[in-house]
Design a protein around this motif. Structure first.
Motif, PDB file in Angstrom:
ATOM      1  N   SER A   1       0.834  -1.193   0.000  1.00 23.82           N
ATOM      2  CA  SER A   1       0.000   0.000   0.000  1.00 23.82           C
ATOM      3  C   SER A   1       0.872   1.248   0.000  1.00 23.82           C
ATOM      4  CB  SER A   1      -0.897  -0.010   1.238  1.00 23.82           C
ATOM      5  OG  SER A   1      -1.579   1.205   1.352  1.00 23.82           O
ATOM      6  N   LYS A   2       0.475   2.192  -0.836  1.00 19.78           N
ATOM      7  CA  LYS A   2       1.168   3.484  -0.880  1.00 19.78           C
ATOM      8  C   LYS A   2       0.152   4.579  -0.573  1.00 19.78           C
ATOM      9  CE  LYS A   2       4.996   2.204  -3.685  1.00 19.78           C
ATOM     10  NZ  LYS A   2       5.493   1.226  -2.794  1.00 19.78           N
ATOM     11  N   GLY A   3       0.499   5.471   0.312  1.00 19.21           N
ATOM     12  CA  GLY A   3      -0.389   6.575   0.639  1.00 19.21           C
ATOM     13  C   GLY A   3      -1.330   6.274   1.796  1.00 19.21           C
ATOM     14  N   THR A   4      -2.234   7.204   2.022  1.00 16.85           N
ATOM     15  CA  THR A   4      -3.137   7.102   3.178  1.00 16.85           C
ATOM     16  C   THR A   4      -4.608   7.042   2.773  1.00 16.85           C
ATOM     17  OG1 THR A   4      -3.163   9.511   3.374  1.00 16.85           O
ATOM     18  CG2 THR A   4      -1.534   8.319   4.705  1.00 16.85           C
ATOM     19  N   ASP A   5      -4.892   6.667   1.530  1.00 18.75           N
ATOM     20  CA  ASP A   5      -6.281   6.642   1.064  1.00 18.75           C
ATOM     21  C   ASP A   5      -7.185   5.754   1.915  1.00 18.75           C
ATOM     22  OD1 ASP A   5      -5.628   8.375  -0.936  1.00 18.75           O
ATOM     23  OD2 ASP A   5      -5.731   6.909  -2.557  1.00 18.75           O
ATOM     24  N   MET A   6      -6.648   4.675   2.475  1.00 17.46           N
ATOM     25  CA  MET A   6      -7.464   3.748   3.258  1.00 17.46           C
ATOM     26  C   MET A   6      -7.176   3.839   4.758  1.00 17.46           C
ATOM     27  SD  MET A   6      -9.689   2.217   1.479  1.00 17.46           S
ATOM     28  CE  MET A   6     -10.167   0.898   2.563  1.00 17.46           C
ATOM     29  N   TYR A   7      -6.561   4.923   5.199  1.00 15.99           N
ATOM     30  CA  TYR A   7      -6.270   5.132   6.613  1.00 15.99           C
ATOM     31  C   TYR A   7      -7.580   5.151   7.390  1.00 15.99           C
ATOM     32  CZ  TYR A   7      -4.855   7.488  10.884  1.00 15.99           C
ATOM     33  OH  TYR A   7      -4.647   7.800  12.191  1.00 15.99           O
ATOM     34  N   PRO A   8      -7.713   4.518   8.507  1.00 17.75           N
ATOM     35  CA  PRO A   8      -6.754   3.763   9.300  1.00 17.75           C
ATOM     36  C   PRO A   8      -6.763   2.263   9.026  1.00 17.75           C
ATOM     37  CG  PRO A   8      -8.697   4.127  10.631  1.00 17.75           C
ATOM     38  CD  PRO A   8      -8.955   4.759   9.290  1.00 17.75           C
ATOM     39  N   ALA A   9      -7.636   1.772   8.136  1.00 17.25           N
ATOM     40  CA  ALA A   9      -7.718   0.326   7.882  1.00 17.25           C
ATOM     41  C   ALA A   9      -6.433  -0.217   7.262  1.00 17.25           C
ATOM     42  CB  ALA A   9      -8.905   0.015   6.973  1.00 17.25           C
ATOM     43  N   ILE A  10      -5.891   0.509   6.288  1.00 18.30           N
ATOM     44  CA  ILE A  10      -4.649   0.116   5.627  1.00 18.30           C
ATOM     45  C   ILE A  10      -3.710   1.312   5.687  1.00 18.30           C
ATOM     46  CG2 ILE A  10      -3.584  -0.668   3.484  1.00 18.30           C
ATOM     47  CD1 ILE A  10      -6.315  -1.851   2.700  1.00 18.30           C
ATOM     48  N   LEU A  11      -2.531   1.085   6.226  1.00 15.29           N
ATOM     49  CA  LEU A  11      -1.561   2.158   6.384  1.00 15.29           C
ATOM     50  C   LEU A  11      -0.521   2.120   5.267  1.00 15.29           C
ATOM     51  CD1 LEU A  11      -1.004   1.781  10.234  1.00 15.29           C
ATOM     52  CD2 LEU A  11      -2.627   3.271   9.047  1.00 15.29           C
TER      53      LEU A  11
ATOM     54  N   VAL B   1      -4.957   1.578  -7.209  1.00 19.75           N
ATOM     55  CA  VAL B   1      -5.826   2.199  -6.215  1.00 19.75           C
ATOM     56  C   VAL B   1      -6.381   1.108  -5.308  1.00 19.75           C
ATOM     57  CG1 VAL B   1      -7.970   3.496  -5.861  1.00 19.75           C
ATOM     58  CG2 VAL B   1      -6.463   4.085  -7.765  1.00 19.75           C
ATOM     59  N   ILE B   2      -6.292   1.330  -3.991  1.00 18.87           N
ATOM     60  CA  ILE B   2      -6.911   0.432  -3.021  1.00 18.87           C
ATOM     61  C   ILE B   2      -8.049   1.228  -2.393  1.00 18.87           C
ATOM     62  CG2 ILE B   2      -6.593  -0.933  -0.930  1.00 18.87           C
ATOM     63  CD1 ILE B   2      -3.596  -1.086  -1.655  1.00 18.87           C
ATOM     64  N   SER B   3      -9.265   0.690  -2.492  1.00 14.66           N
ATOM     65  CA  SER B   3     -10.414   1.444  -2.025  1.00 14.66           C
ATOM     66  C   SER B   3     -11.547   0.502  -1.624  1.00 14.66           C
ATOM     67  CB  SER B   3     -10.868   2.387  -3.145  1.00 14.66           C
ATOM     68  OG  SER B   3     -11.489   3.521  -2.629  1.00 14.66           O
TER      69      SER B   3
ATOM     70  N   TYR C   1     -10.187   7.340   4.211  1.00 12.08           N
ATOM     71  CA  TYR C   1      -9.755   8.673   4.657  1.00 12.08           C
ATOM     72  C   TYR C   1     -10.442   9.687   3.744  1.00 12.08           C
ATOM     73  CZ  TYR C   1      -6.373  11.970   6.730  1.00 12.08           C
ATOM     74  OH  TYR C   1      -5.775  12.994   7.426  1.00 12.08           O
ATOM     75  N   ARG C   2     -11.743   9.805   3.926  1.00  8.03           N
ATOM     76  CA  ARG C   2     -12.638  10.482   2.985  1.00  8.03           C
ATOM     77  C   ARG C   2     -12.271  11.932   2.668  1.00  8.03           C
ATOM     78  NH1 ARG C   2     -17.520   7.151   3.455  1.00  8.03           N
ATOM     79  NH2 ARG C   2     -16.606   5.129   3.034  1.00  8.03           N
ATOM     80  N   THR C   3     -11.584  12.602   3.561  1.00  8.13           N
ATOM     81  CA  THR C   3     -11.240  14.015   3.297  1.00  8.13           C
ATOM     82  C   THR C   3      -9.940  14.152   2.518  1.00  8.13           C
ATOM     83  OG1 THR C   3     -10.185  14.132   5.466  1.00  8.13           O
ATOM     84  CG2 THR C   3     -12.474  14.882   5.316  1.00  8.13           C
TER      85      THR C   3
END
Length: 184
Positions: free
Chosen positions: A57-67, A96-98, A153-155
């Motif tokens: 995973s790269k980035g924080t798109d799925m924070y906090p479930a996936i870091l 993209v992980i979503s 991390y919807r925002t």
């Protein structure tokens, strides 16, 4: 005292044949080992190119479930995507992980105050962040053969609000496990 060759005139030939058989047996053992290792490598290759999917995973798109940096393990053969399934897909040549929030035919509504409605029902769950509106006009109906994805991390995420619904054929795998990099 008589030697073995004197006792039996073919003793030397017998010992040579015995040594040759031992050498051939050893060669066959190595060939069988290489064959078995090759078959195992082929099975692993097929498993991880056709059945399973591993990525970081790269980035924080799925924070906090996936870091950021977590190892994501997915399953490629399950193509039925349900609400709240986490998927790995390819959008504009980017991984993209979503999370799936709506399927084909579902109505998606995001209010100005950050509430998410799917088919008229407010989606309240473990997502702690408000859902900002995207560039679609709401209510948005998910097209046939597509899913609507939102990051946790919807925002601070790039998801279907930015790039639109994702075709099912662009989904690489359904996430089945996550390995925290700090645990390795």
């Amino acid at each position: 005292m008589k030697t073995d060759s004197v006792l039996h005139p073919l003793a030397d030939i017998h010992s040579q044949i015995y040594e040759k058989r031992q050498q051939l047996g050893l060669k066959r053992g190595y060939l069988d080992l290489f064959k078995n290792v090759g078959i195992m490598l082929l099975i692993i290759l097929i498993a991880f190119t056709q059945i399973f999917y591993i990525t970081v995973s790269k980035g924080t798109d799925m924070y906090p479930a996936i870091l950021d940096g977590d190892i994501v393990f997915g399953y490629r053969l399950d193509t039925t995507y349900l609400k709240n399934d986490v998927v790995v897909c390819n959008v504009n040549n980017k991984k993209v992980i979503s999370r799936v929030v709506a399927k084909e035919g579902d109505s998606v509504e995001i209010t100005k105050d950050g509430k998410l409605f799917v088919n008229g029902t407010e989606q309240t769950g473990e997502i702690a962040f408000p859902t900002k509106r995207g560039k679609q006009h709401y209510p948005y109906i998910v097209p046939k053969g597509c899913v609507y994805l939102l990051g946790d991390y919807r925002t601070h995420t790039t998801d279907s609000r930015n790039f639109g619904p994702v075709k099912k054929e662009n989904i690489k795998a359904k996430v089945i496990s996550i390995f925290r990099r700090r645990g390795i």
